[in-house]
Each structure stands twice: as structure tokens, then as C-alpha cells.
Design an enzyme around this catalytic site. Structure first.
Site, PDB file in Angstrom:
ATOM      1  N   LYS A  86      -1.243  -0.970  -4.193  1.00  9.13           N
ATOM      2  CA  LYS A  86      -2.384  -0.063  -4.066  1.00  9.13           C
ATOM      3  C   LYS A  86      -1.784   1.327  -4.085  1.00  9.13           C
ATOM      4  CE  LYS A  86      -5.864   1.774  -0.954  1.00  9.13           C
ATOM      5  NZ  LYS A  86      -6.490   1.702   0.370  1.00  9.13           N
TER       6      LYS A  86
ATOM      7  N   TYR B 275       0.844  -1.198   0.000  1.00 12.27           N
ATOM      8  CA  TYR B 275       0.000   0.000   0.000  1.00 12.27           C
ATOM      9  C   TYR B 275       0.878   1.246   0.000  1.00 12.27           C
ATOM     10  CZ  TYR B 275      -4.492  -2.266   1.053  1.00 12.27           C
ATOM     11  OH  TYR B 275      -5.646  -2.990   0.993  1.00 12.27           O
TER      12      TYR B 275
END
Length: 195
Positions: free
Chosen positions: A63, A35
Site C-alpha cells: 500500500k 503499508y
């Protein structure tokens, strides 16, 4: 928690991202998504850290929530074999145009079917009906710290029993539920028109 690098000490610069990510990916038997959410972590993923992390055998995807197409493209160039997912609902059409393969969504918690359709249309390059509606939707869901508005709307819909939050989060951070309820209606109308 066990790791092949159990005794590794991580430094305090960007290489600590690599060290801690390696430790976690070593402990996983599954593919891992990294992330990059600078709005939550207060620091963005360093490009060199991503280049090195992407070489790990358990690395799978990113992400990307930097909010910057330029940074998204830079990350994609550093890890061309990785799958990149947009991490910001409002930017999905733009990130899809730049090569995102999907969406890791907040909106999907309250509008699962509509968000799936939104992501599909964005990935197909059909952006005409998406903006400004989904930008407004994202703004409504972030009218207070996440997950405050999401939990309030989920509770109102009866999908969860309580919008209970842990301190320091509070439903008092919201100015009211009316904007969310209006957005919920707009999203449902949009979905009905796209089916």
C-alpha cells in the site's frame, strides 16, 4: 505469536523495518501487504528495506501512500513482482497511470459503490470525470484526523450507531458536518451520472 525468528533482535536503523516485517510475515499463513504511510508513521519505507522485504515468501503487495509518483516508481522498480496499491484516494488516477493495480481506500468506508467505480475508471485511464471531485472528497474526509470525519458521516448515514472515538481523537476536531454532507451529495450525484 510465534516465529522462526522469535529471538531475533532488531536494530534501530532501516533494517529494523526488515526485521519486524520478517517476524510478522513469518507468523502469517497468508500473503502480506506492507503499508508505506509516512503521514501516519512519520517515516517512509526505506527503498532497501522494501527490496529485502519483497523477497520474503509471504510478501504479496504494497500500500503506497507516500504521495510521490517518483517514490512509487522507485519502489516498483525495487519489487517488480509485487502488486502496488494506491493508498491515497485523491491520487488514484495518477498512481493508476504509474502502475497501481488497485486502491486501499478511506473513501470506500462511506462511499463503497462510488469508490469502486472511481477506482475502475482510474484503472481504465478514464480520468476526465474524476478530478477535482475525488480530490475534494479526499480533502473533506481528511478535514480532521482520520477516522473522525469518516465516523461522523457513517453515523449521520445511520451505518454505525455512534461516531465514538478514543482519545486523543474527538469529533470536536471537526468544524462541522456540512462540508461532508455536501460532498456526500456530490459523490452520489456523480455516481448516478456514471451508471
Amino acid at each position: 505469536f510465534s516465529s522462526r525468528r522469535r529471538h531475533t533482535r532488531c536494530s534501530r536503523d532501516w533494517s529494523s523495518d526488515v526485521c519486524s516485517s520478517d517476524l510478522l510475515m513469518d507468523a502469517s499463513s497468508l500473503p502480506c501487504m506492507i503499508y508505506n504511510v509516512p503521514g501516519r508513521s512519520a517515516v517512509k519505507l526505506h527503498p532497501e528495506a522494501l527490496r529485502r522485504i519483497s523477497q520474503h515468501e509471504n510478501f504479496w503487495a504494497v500500500k503506497e501512500s507516500s504521495g510521490s509518483i517518483a517514490e512509487f516508481l522507485q519502489y516498483r522498480a525495487l519489487a517488480p513482482h509485487a502488486r502496488f496499491y494506491c493508498g491515497d484516494d485523491a491520487l488514484m488516477p495518477f498512481f493508476a497511470s504509474a502502475g497501481a493495480v488497485g486502491l486501499v481506500s478511506v473513501a470506500a468506508n462511506v462511499w463503497p459503490e462510488a469508490t469502486r467505480k472511481y477506482a475502475e475508471l482510474a484503472l481504465q485511464g478514464q480520468h476526465g470525470s474524476l478530478l477535482p471531485l475525488w480530490s475534494d472528497a479526499s480533502n473533506a474526509l481528511f478535514s480532521a484526523s482520520n477516522p473522525v470525519p469518516v465516523k461522523a458521516l457513517l453515523a449521520r448515514k445511520g451505518w454505525i450507531r455512534s461516531p465514538g472515538l478514543l482519545p486523543p481523537l474527538s469529533d470536536l476536531d471537526m468544524s462541522g458536518l456540512d462540508p461532508l454532507l455536501e460532498m456526500d451529495l456530490r459523490i452520489q450525484e456523480w455516481l448516478g451520472a456514471t451508471i
